[in-house]
Write a protein that holds these residues in place. Structure first.
Motif, PDB file in Angstrom:
ATOM      1  N   LEU A 171       0.848  -1.206   0.000  1.00 29.86           N
ATOM      2  CA  LEU A 171       0.000   0.000   0.000  1.00 29.86           C
ATOM      3  C   LEU A 171       0.880   1.252   0.000  1.00 29.86           C
ATOM      4  CD1 LEU A 171      -2.750  -1.010   2.592  1.00 29.86           C
ATOM      5  CD2 LEU A 171      -2.987  -0.792   0.122  1.00 29.86           C
ATOM      6  N   ILE A 172       1.972   1.202   0.753  1.00 31.63           N
ATOM      7  CA  ILE A 172       2.850   2.387   0.804  1.00 31.63           C
ATOM      8  C   ILE A 172       3.413   2.670  -0.582  1.00 31.63           C
ATOM      9  CG2 ILE A 172       5.090   3.157   1.679  1.00 31.63           C
ATOM     10  CD1 ILE A 172       4.406   1.811   4.306  1.00 31.63           C
ATOM     11  N   LEU A 173       3.829   1.587  -1.265  1.00 35.47           N
ATOM     12  CA  LEU A 173       4.372   1.800  -2.615  1.00 35.47           C
ATOM     13  C   LEU A 173       3.291   2.399  -3.513  1.00 35.47           C
ATOM     14  CD1 LEU A 173       6.659   1.410  -4.606  1.00 35.47           C
ATOM     15  CD2 LEU A 173       5.816  -0.872  -5.066  1.00 35.47           C
ATOM     16  N   TYR A 174       2.046   1.908  -3.358  1.00 34.85           N
ATOM     17  CA  TYR A 174       0.955   2.446  -4.188  1.00 34.85           C
ATOM     18  C   TYR A 174       0.763   3.932  -3.882  1.00 34.85           C
ATOM     19  CZ  TYR A 174      -3.515   2.897  -6.482  1.00 34.85           C
ATOM     20  OH  TYR A 174      -4.512   3.306  -7.324  1.00 34.85           O
ATOM     21  N   ASP A 175       0.804   4.240  -2.599  1.00 35.13           N
ATOM     22  CA  ASP A 175       0.591   5.645  -2.213  1.00 35.13           C
ATOM     23  C   ASP A 175       1.705   6.511  -2.781  1.00 35.13           C
ATOM     24  OD1 ASP A 175       1.312   7.955  -0.415  1.00 35.13           O
ATOM     25  OD2 ASP A 175      -0.701   7.429   0.254  1.00 35.13           O
ATOM     26  N   MET A 176       2.953   6.008  -2.735  1.00 32.15           N
ATOM     27  CA  MET A 176       4.070   6.800  -3.259  1.00 32.15           C
ATOM     28  C   MET A 176       3.941   6.974  -4.756  1.00 32.15           C
ATOM     29  SD  MET A 176       7.624   5.659  -1.572  1.00 32.15           S
ATOM     30  CE  MET A 176       7.974   5.818   0.140  1.00 32.15           C
TER      31      MET A 176
END
Lengths: 127, 91, 295
Positions: free
Chosen positions: C203-208
């Motif tokens: 999810l963090i990668l998606y957010d970034m």
């Protein structure tokens, strides 16, 4: 004496790491360096705990095709303890870093001496 | 098997000391990330695969990301007209 | 004691007089250096302070050495590394966990069985530690908007095409692998925590890569609270149920099932999923709060 230390070299490494983390925590004035030092101490303690549970020449505790004799598997308990510990140390790190951001926003420095001085001045001011 | 274990332990201790000695914050964070990758490999060697997966995902992943973001936030706050700290280690 | 307290109180003033202190040193060199001038009081304290800053690392090193030697003497008494005849290795609990573990909990991975069934209370406490940490970070950072900060802090991470394209490839794999680790918690290594952390980093990668607004369609602050609350409530409810009927051989309606199949380990699979959801949302929450103070 040296043979024991050589046999238990993983525990010796864990002890040395614990001391390295302790010194990092003690010596550095920077808050983020202290967070890293505490993390190193955490993982050193977990390394020590896991190496206690290890038994030579046995498999990891995943039972394969109903071969459930206890002599073929490593001690599963330290693994359970350390799993809990790893998640707790991440939570503590997150809270510490959140505090660091708030401290930096207020005092604009991460150096602990200067923070003490600012707090000291504020207390003087209030008195 | 023995050589890998000893090599790994030495590398872990060297990474631990390197984070303590290194001046720059960013460098010590990166070394800390390497340190927790080596630690997760040592869990795997110590027959605890559960811990290896967790330490790799949580130790190297999440706590390092949080530290990098903290450093980024601190840098940005510094540029936003705060007391000018000069060199990186200063903050 | 009073002098020490007073000395301590104004040692930080000295801390900021170092510039002036350097001239004093040059002064001493110019005046032949050997003519020992009577130290002024603050000079004396500065001398003590400089002693303190020089002595502190040495003392810290000595303290660390003493600690190492003390702990090493403890290591000497430890049984040999990896030996099978240590008391824990021969103790009944290990035999019980390993041998009856599969029948009672149905989990092939004994560590998952220990964590989520035999020692379920401890893992319950740990999930609440994670929840408390998330609450603490919420209190500290949520809506702590600093007026001084630049308004466009929201666009800190301007995602460039390289990141977006690799994210398109990587995120499905990460989420798939994370959910695999969560679902196979009782079969192989892994489980709620590591799987949740992997999904969280996905999810963090998606957010970034794609910016927070696209993710906010499904994961706003309100939905975040609801998800984590429901997962924890289910988690505690299932654990309380398994305390009374299910743990340690009490009869339960959830049969341990045939070991080896996915839906086989009684309550362990739903618990793993609940923990995975809690950990994934908390890790993403940490990231979102740290970057921009709102989910």
């Amino acid at each position: 004496m040296w043979t024991i230390l050589w046999n238990n070299r993983i525990q010796v490494a864990a002890v040395i790491l614990f001391a390295v983390g302790f010194v990092t925590l003690l010596l550095h004035r920077n808050l983020i360096k202290k967070v890293i030092g505490l993390n190193i101490m955490d993982t050193a303690a977990y390394l020590f705990l896991t190496s206690i549970g290890y038994i030579q020449g046995r498999l990891s505790p995943v039972i394969t095709e109903a071969d459930t004799a206890a002599e073929h598997y490593v001690n599963p308990l330290p693994a359970g303890l350390v799993l809990t510990g790893i998640v707790v140390s991440v939570s503590v790190t997150a809270v510490m870093l959140a505090l660091t951001i708030r401290i930096y926003r207020r005092y604009h420095t991460l150096n602990l001496d200067e923070i003490y001085r600012y707090v000291h001045d504020e207390m003087e001011g209030e008195k | 098997m023995n050589v890998i274990e000893i090599g790994l332990l030495l590398l872990i201790i060297i990474c631990g000391i390197a984070t303590c000695v290194s001046k720059n914050l960013m460098v010590s964070m990166i070394i800390f990330m390497i340190y927790s990758v080596f630690m997760s490999v040592s869990w795997a060697i110590l027959r605890a695969p559960d811990l290896a997966v967790t330490e790799a995902a949580v130790g190297a992943g999440i706590s390092s990301i949080l530290m990098f973001i903290t450093l980024k936030r601190v840098h940005r706050l510094r540029e936003d007209g705060s007391a000018g700290e000069t060199e990186d280690e200063e903050i | 004691m009073k002098k020490f307290k007073e000395w301590l109180r104004n040692w930080d003033e000295d801390r900021f007089m170092f510039a002036e202190d350097k001239e004093m040193l040059e002064e001493e060199e110019e005046s032949g250096g050997d003519s020992w001038r009577p130290m002024t009081i603050s000079g004396l304290e500065r001398q003590e302070f400089r002693l303190f800053t020089r002595a502190f690392p040495v003392m810290a090193g000595i303290l660390a050495l003493v600690m190492i030697l003390f702990l090493l003497s403890a290591v000497l008494q430890l049984p040999a590394f990896g030996s099978a005849d240590t008391p824990p290795a021969k103790s009944g609990t290990i035999r019980r966990y390993v041998e009856q573990g599969m029948q009672e909990t149905g989990a092939v991975n004994i560590v998952a069985g220990v964590i989520l069934d035999y020692r379920a209370f401890d893992t319950l406490g740990e999930s609440h530690v994670l929840f408390a940490a998330a609450a603490a970070v919420f209190i500290l950072l949520l809506f702590a908007r600093d007026p001084q900060e630049s308004p466009e802090s929201k666009a800190i991470l301007r995602s460039d095409p390289i990141l977006r394209n690799t994210a398109k490839v990587l995120i499905p794999i990460i989420i798939l692998f994370g959910s695999y680790v969560v679902f196979n918690g009782h079969l192989g290594p892994g489980g709620g925590f590591s799987g949740g952390a992997i999904i969280g980093s996905g999810l963090i990668l998606y957010d970034m890569a794609f910016g927070p607004d696209r993710l906010n369609k499904i994961l706003t602050l309100k939905s975040y609270r609801i998800i984590v609350l429901c997962a924890l409530l289910f988690y505690s409810g299932a654990k309380c149920y398994s305390f009374y009927c299910g743990a340690n051989g009490l009869e339960t309606i959830f049969s341990p099932g045939t070991p080896g199949r996915i839906f086989s380990a009684g309550l362990i699979l739903p618990l793993n999923i609940a923990v995975g959801v809690v950990v994934a949302c908390t890790m993403y929450g940490f990231f979102a709060l740290f970057t921009r103070e709102q989910i």
